[in-house]
Design a protein around this motif. Structure first.
Motif, PDB file in Angstrom:
ATOM      1  N   ALA A 832       0.827  -1.206   0.000  1.00  0.00           N
ATOM      2  CA  ALA A 832       0.000   0.000   0.000  1.00  0.00           C
ATOM      3  C   ALA A 832       0.860   1.254   0.000  1.00  0.00           C
ATOM      4  N   ALA A 882      -4.730   0.121  -3.196  1.00  0.00           N
ATOM      5  CA  ALA A 882      -4.028   0.345  -1.928  1.00  0.00           C
ATOM      6  C   ALA A 882      -4.827  -0.210  -0.759  1.00  0.00           C
ATOM      7  N   THR A 886      -4.165   1.122   4.194  1.00  0.00           N
ATOM      8  CA  THR A 886      -3.062   2.030   3.862  1.00  0.00           C
ATOM      9  C   THR A 886      -2.907   3.097   4.933  1.00  0.00           C
TER      10      THR A 886
END
Length: 1001
Positions: A832, A882, A886
């Motif tokens: 991420a 992501a 993240t």
């Protein structure tokens, strides 16, 4: 006999008596013959001869007279403006050139004394160029009026002749200087005469008259004239014309011009930058006037000093960009001795340009401290070089530090500026602080005690985003370490500030670069990797047939015991037909097919060989597998990644190879997967700064989106398994027995990777549609389960327009409520963070920098509806890849949400369903990823949430729904889904948003 004809009266024509009663035609012919035979002794005689269809010898004598250089300024010169010179030039362009051009070219032997050289000498003036432009414009208008009709052949022919004449006339590196010197001879001290000449001169060469008219004329004559398509008509190409004009400016500046000539040359330089390729012009002049051996570098400063401050700023910023891209971007953190030497060399070149000019030094200060400056996306090396130059003046470097501190602590700047921009300014702050500390430690101590510094650290620590807080902590600890001693030193005891990155930021205050000699730059210019080398490859008919070794029969005598009559003779299948033997002509059969490349350098050589079909196809087919195979073995891919990417982006489909675009995208994806940290940023930079078409920029977005999804674990491509290193694979024959695979007839294709499943052209669109269905399916199921309620009223016919396949899907039926739907799987923070730092942040930061840069060359390209929609969808796919785990998700959400609500994006969405759909898809993706942190989103982005709700409601109300087209129905359905999700979040957390919504209207 004379008595039979008595004249009644006479009249005078052309100074001679003509008697009435004789034939006018005979008199005219007699007069014309007299003119032809008359020798030209004055310009007036020359004009008379040119107007009466002179023969070739008379024309040559006239050209010799007119092209003669007159040392006496009072005598006539066709190059100086005047009524007689204008008439002569007009006669040459309209009467002589159409009739004698072919003959003059045939009689030319490349010297100035040839008839063609004499004609060019007569027309090489402001009046001559202007006459050709006027004649071209008239013929172009005439050709346009005849559009759709049978065009007269002489129009196309005359256009081709004038284009050829113009290109011959402008040829040469000193053409512009010679024309100006001839035009102003004898009138240098007369400002009233020079001013109109200067205006016309700048309009002709600095404007777009020559390029636009040449391009239009070449387009009109392309069907009639082969010359219009040849390389000879270079004036129709803006790129080649800019190079020619830049070389002429260089020659002018190297000829020791007077102050008046330097001013004129500078004004021409400013005008030429508006032709669309200002970066190329500045780079060419910079290389010739500064970074070349044996030149006087202050000449570039003389060229930049006279223009207005806005033009000075533009040129200087282009110079900084060129120096960074060509010399410094590959240095990384500049920790090596070679890196420090190059930084000093660039600083020396920049210091020679700045000189003692205070205005240019102020522009450097502005570049370092402006909200969109400091080299966004560039390495730290260019900032070190600029700081080195600015630090030569104490007041300037102190001003940089003060402005940097004020900006670093500004709350609006912290919340709204891209994180890449904040990182660049943090580096500037630390570099300038170190320089100020070396020059005046007491000054830095006083700044550390000021309220601006204390507010900056407080605002940084209170920032909602982790990266902004990190920058505040590392800057605070570093500067406190310079001024404070003992227990007073600031120390947050955080792991991030004591890590490798934190230590590198802290080391910036210790940098001590010096002004060096720029001779080191002469041999270190970055070579362009997008150029394609042409090789003299032979055609299949020219290739010598390959020689095959002779094979004989092996006869072995067997005993009777070894023979078994019951054993069947094994039968062999009929061999596959050889495609190479299918040609009727055996001389065209090619037996020397190239082998598949096994090294990256071989792959690069194949891609450069643009004239060889076999190599081009084999390179495209092999590239994805070879790059992935070599990714983690050795440094081949890392050393040649940028060169490979440049070749693949600029590759042209000359041979109409099957699945060309898909194979090219696969190769670029393999490069990104192999080197995601560096190549993600490189592709993002190339998307904005590269000189590519819309389709090539679209391919860059596609590979960024698909590569990020593959890195995140989504939709692993089918060719990943085929990219294993050979040492980890079974032999091909054994692999087919145990694992299975392509048939034996396709074994050769499998080894080269050609059996890979190609990516569809709309791969990114398909992913976006699939995600849209996944996002909307729970909402549709929830609305269908509720017999009454506001959701049904809001959605209207929303559920009825969903795909039947989606409603019939058992997974969708099980989702009776949104709480039962599966969550997006958590992505490891390493992946991420990689998507955030190398894919998402470079794209958003450069897009915002482009919005705030008035001179951005790619602004018109990026705002193409298709490309803008694809750009927004790519950002949505990146934030979805992501995932919700993240660490930088709050920063990503804030940047993308504010980007969507910018005036530029919403203005493009008005009346364009493609962009509107992309904006709605991004909003839906943001809401999906932030589902578990909707409380934080409402708290941090309350105003943005309400503003987005009002905008989406306006879009929903403005669409017709069921009566419209399918695309309009899809957009209305998407708007309904976004509206439901927004209202759910706002109603649930509306109390948190009261403070932010005060005064919102």
């Amino acid at each position: 006999m004379d008595g039979f004809l008595t004249p009644v009266s006479t009249f005078r024509a052309n100074g001679k008596d003509v008697k009435k009663g004789t034939s006018p035609e005979a008199n005219g012919n007699e007069h014309r013959d007299t003119i032809k035979s008359k020798s030209a002794e004055s310009p007036e005689d020359a004009l008379e001869i040119l107007r009466h269809e002179p023969d070739y010898q008379s024309l040559v004598s006239v050209l010799r007279l007119l092209s003669r250089q007159q040392p006496d300024l009072k005598s006539f010169s066709i190059g100086r403006p005047g009524p007689l010179a204008a008439q002569l030039v007009q006669a040459l362009v309209t009467e002589i050139v159409p009739n004698y051009w072919t003959l003059l070219k045939e009689d030319s032997h490349g010297s100035k004394s040839s008839p063609l050289g004499l004609l060019l000498a007569c027309l090489r003036s402001i009046a001559g160029i202007n006459a050709i432009i006027v004649r071209l414009r008239a013929l172009v208008q005439e050709a346009k009026l005849e559009a759709g009709k049978s065009r007269r052949p002489e129009v196309s022919m005359n256009l081709g002749i004038l284009l050829d004449l113009l290109c011959h006339l402008l040829k040469g590196d000193s053409c512009v200087y010679d024309i100006w010197k001839t035009a102003t001879a004898g009138a240098v001290d007369n400002a009233a005469k020079v001013r109109p000449l200067a205006h016309e001169f700048l309009a002709i060469f600095g404007g777009d008259r020559i390029v636009s008219l040449s391009a239009e004329a070449a387009e009109l004559t392309k069907e009639k004239s082969e010359t219009a398509h040849s390389d000879a008509i270079w004036s129709a190409d803006a790129l080649r014309y800019t190079k020619w004009l830049g070389q002429n400016i260089v020659i002018w500046m190297l000829s020791d011009p007077t102050p008046e000539q330097t001013k004129m040359c500078s004004e021409l330089f400013v005008k030429a930058q508006r032709l669309g390729r200002g970066d190329l012009l500045v780079k060419h002049i910079l290389l010739k006037l500064v970074l070349a051996k044996g030149v006087n570098s202050p000449r570039f400063g003389l060229l930049v000093h006279p223009p207005p401050p806005t033009e000075q700023r533009k040129v200087l910023f282009l110079v900084l960009k060129i120096l960074s891209e060509d010399y410094l971007n590959g240095l990384g953190n500049c920790e090596s001795d070679d890196g420090r030497a190059l930084v000093s060399a660039v600083a020396g070149a920049l210091n020679s340009i700045i000189g003692t000019h205070e205005g240019l030094r102020n522009h450097l200060v502005e570049w370092l401290t402006s909200s969109s400056g400091a080299g966004l996306g560039e390495g730290v090396a260019i900032r070190r070089a600029v700081i080195t130059v600015v630090s030569q003046h104490k007041e300037s470097i102190v001003s940089v530090l003060e402005k940097s501190i004020d900006q670093f602590g500004d709350q609006l700047y912290i919340r709204h500026s891209p994180i890449l921009q904040q990182e660049a300014h943090a580096q500037v702050l630390l570099l300038s602080a170190g320089s100020v500390y070396k020059k005046s430690p007491i000054k830095l101590t006083l700044l550390m005690r000021s309220s601006a510094w204390l507010n900056a650290i407080s605002n940084r620590l209170a920032a909602p985003h982790q990266r902004a807080r990190f920058l505040g902590m590392v800057v605070g600890e570093t500067l406190s370490g310079l001024v404070d001693k003992g227990e007073k030193r600031l120390d947050f005891h955080m792991e991030e500030t004591n890590g490798d990155e934190g230590k590198w930021y802290k080391s910036l205050v210790e940098v001590a670069d010096q002004i060096g000699s720029w001779d080191l730059l002469l041999g270190h210019q970055k070579a362009a990797s997008v150029t394609t080398k042409k090789t003299n490859s032979q055609t299949p008919a020219q290739r010598a047939p390959a020689k095959h070794p002779q094979q004989g029969f092996i006869i072995e005598e067997l005993s009777d015991g070894e023979l078994d009559e019951d054993d069947d003779i094994p039968s062999y299948a009929k061999p596959d037909s050889d495609e190479e033997d299918s040609d009727d002509d055996p001389t065209l059969i090619s037996r020397d097919k190239p082998k598949a490349p096994v090294y990256i350098r071989d792959l690069i050589r194949y891609l450069r060989d643009a004239e060889n079909y076999d190599r081009q196809k084999l390179a495209l087919v092999t590239a994805p597998t070879l790059i992935r195979r070599k990714a983690n073995y050795g440094t081949e891919v890392s050393e040649h990644a940028e060169e490979l990417a440049s070749l693949l982006i600029g590759l042209q489909d000359k041979f109409e190879i099957d699945n060309f675009d898909e194979l090219r995208v696969q190769g670029m994806m393999a490069i990104v997967i192999a080197q995601p940290q560096t190549m993600g940023q490189w592709f993002a930079k190339t998307f904005f700064d590269g000189d590519y078409s819309v389709s090539q920029r679209a391919s860059v977005l596609i590979i960024l989106g698909l590569s990020a999804r593959e890195l995140a674990g989504y939709e692993t491509s089918d060719f990943t398994a085929a990219a294993a290193f050979p040492s980890k694979r079974l032999p091909e024959r054994v692999e087919r027995l145990f694992i299975g695979g392509p048939s034996s007839s396709n074994a050769a294709l499998q080894s080269s990777g050609s059996w890979l499943k190609p990516l569809p052209p709309n791969a990114l669109e398909n992913v976006a549609k699939s995600l849209t269905s996944d996002f909307l399916a729970p909402i549709a199921a929830s609305a269908a389960d509720a017999a009454t309620g506001p959701d049904v009223l809001k959605l209207s016919t929303f559920t009825s327009r969903l795909d039947e396949q989606q409603l019939s899907n058992p997974k969708v039926k099980m989702k009776s409520s949104r709480t039962a739907r599966p969550r997006v799987r958590a992505i490891p923070n390493t992946t991420a963070q990689l998507i955030w730092s190398s894919f998402f942040s470079p794209l958003t930061a450069r897009f915002q920098a482009m919005l705030h840069s008035p001179g951005s060359r790619t602004r018109g390209i990026i705002f193409q509806p298709y490309l803008l929609a694809l750009f927004l969808k790519t950002l949505a796919l990146l934030i979805h890849a992501a995932g919700p785990s993240t660490l930088a998700l709050p920063q990503m959400t804030a940047e993308l949400w504010r980007l969507l609500l910018s005036t530029s994006i919403r203005a493009q969405a008005v009346g364009d369903l493609t962009v509107t759909q992309a904006v709605l898809f991004v909003l839906l993706a943001l809401l999906e990823v932030n589902e578990d942190r909707m409380r934080d989103v409402c708290q941090d982005l309350g105003r943005e949430l309400v503003e987005a709700q009002e905008w989406v409601a306006g879009v929903f109300d403005g669409l017709r729904g069921g009566d419209g087209s399918k695309e309009e129905n899809d957009v209305k359905m998407l708007a309904a889904g976004v509206l439901v999700r927004l209202r759910e979040g706002i109603e649930k957390y509306q109390l948190l948003m009261v403070g932010d919504l005060i005064g919102f209207g």
